[in-house]
Scaffold this active site. Structure first.
Site, PDB file in Angstrom:
ATOM      1  N   LYS A   1      -8.645  -1.609  -5.815  1.00 47.12           N
ATOM      2  CA  LYS A   1      -8.405  -2.675  -4.841  1.00 47.12           C
ATOM      3  C   LYS A   1      -9.444  -3.748  -5.114  1.00 47.12           C
ATOM      4  CE  LYS A   1      -6.418  -4.315  -1.039  1.00 47.12           C
ATOM      5  NZ  LYS A   1      -4.963  -4.554  -0.899  1.00 47.12           N
TER       6      LYS A   1
ATOM      7  N   GLY B   1       9.768  -3.090  -0.032  1.00 46.26           N
ATOM      8  CA  GLY B   1       8.673  -2.343   0.557  1.00 46.26           C
ATOM      9  C   GLY B   1       8.989  -1.684   1.880  1.00 46.26           C
TER      10      GLY B   1
ATOM     11  N   THR C   1       0.825  -1.201   0.000  1.00 43.54           N
ATOM     12  CA  THR C   1       0.000   0.000   0.000  1.00 43.54           C
ATOM     13  C   THR C   1       0.864   1.259   0.000  1.00 43.54           C
ATOM     14  OG1 THR C   1      -1.802  -1.150   1.125  1.00 43.54           O
ATOM     15  CG2 THR C   1      -1.801   1.256   1.249  1.00 43.54           C
TER      16      THR C   1
END
Length: 237
Positions: free
Chosen positions: A37, A170, A16
Site C-alpha cells: 500500500k 468491485g 481492498t
C-alpha cells in the site's frame, strides 16, 4: 504475473476487497503473496488500514505500507497537510521490486484512481506501474457513470503505454437494475480490456473462511478463479 497493480476508477469502490480476493486465490494455489500500500490515508497511527483488511480476508500475506497520513484526502494533499514526506513513484517501484524477488506475487493497491497524486510533482500510481512494467487491474463500479470513468481510465493507461489486465466490478448488487445489467455488457468495450470478475456487494463482511471459499467464483481464471463473464451475464440479464 509477478506484480499486479490494483487501481480503481474512483474511491470506495471495492479495491481492498478485490485485492483480498486475488490474494486469497493465489495463496490457495500455494503461492506466496505480498501486498504493498504506497499511501494509506484517513487512518490513525494505531488503527488498522487496508493491509490489515486484506490479511484478515485472504490469510497469510506480507504487507508493506510505505506511508500513512491521518486525513482522508489524496496522498499528496494529506502528506502536505500532515507536514510529512510524500511517497514517490520510484520508492514504490523499489519496494515492490525487492518483494518480487522474495514472493511469487506482489499486489500493489493504489489510493483512489490511477492518476491521484502521490506528491506535488505529479507522481501517481501510473508512474509507479510504468517503472515496474506491471499490468494494471482496474476495479470499477457497477452503476451509472461507470462507463465514462472506466473509459477514461483505459485511455490514461494506453496513453502511458501501460497494460490493462482487465476490469473487475468491485461491488455487484444483489438486485441489479437495468443500468447495471447493461453495463456488464458494455464495460469491456469501454475499458478496452476484458471483464475479469464481479464481487458481490457485502463480500468484505463475510467471515474469512467463507470469503476464501467463495472468492474463486468471483474472479476469472487469469486471476485464479472460475468466474465466466458470459455465463454470469446470462444469469443476471
Amino acid at each position: 504475473m509477478a506484480v499486479v497493480v490494483v487501481s480503481g476508477t474512483g474511491t470506495e469502490i471495492g479495491k481492498t476487497v478485490v485485492t483480498g480476493a486475488v490474494a486469497a486465490l493465489a495463496l490457495a494455489q500455494g503461492r506466496t503473496v505480498a501486498v504493498v500500500k504506497p499511501a494509506q490515508t484517513g487512518v490513525g497511527r494505531d488503527e488498522p488500514g487496508d493491509l490489515a483488511e486484506v490479511a484478515r480476508l485472504a490469510g497469510d500475506v506480507f504487507g508493506v505500507e510505505l506511508a500513512r497520513y491521518p486525513e482522508p484526502l489524496a496522498p499528496a494533499t494529506a502528506a502536505r497537510r500532515a507536514g510529512a514526506a510524500p511517497v514517490r513513484p520510484q520508492e514504490v517501484a523499489d519496494a515492490v521490486e525487492k518483494l518480487a524477488a522474495e514472493y511469487d506475487l506482489v499486489l500493489v493497491e493504489g489510493a483512489g484512481g490511477l492518476l491521484v497524486r502521490f506528491d506535488d510533482d505529479g507522481g501517481t500510481l501510473a508512474n509507479a506501474a510504468r517503472l515496474l512494467a506491471a499490468p494494471v487491474l482496474v476495479v470499477a463500479t457497477a452503476g451509472l457513470g461507470t462507463l465514462n470513468a472506466t473509459t477514461l481510465t483505459g485511455e490514461a493507461l494506453r496513453a502511458r503505454g501501460l497494460a490493462q489486465l482487465g476490469v473487475v466490478v468491485g461491488s455487484w448488487p444483489a438486485d441489479p437494475g437495468l443500468a447495471e445489467r447493461c453495463n456488464l455488457t458494455d464495460l469491456p468495450g469501454a475499458a478496452g480490456a476484458p471483464l475479469l470478475g464481479a464481487v458481490p456487494e457485502g463480500s468484505g463482511a463475510l467471515a474469512p473462511a467463507d470469503f476464501r471459499a467463495r472468492a474463486g467464483g468471483w474472479l476469472a481464471p487469469v486471476l485464479g478463479g472460475s468466474w465466466d463473464a458470459e455465463a454470469f451475464g446470462s444469469v443476471v440479464r
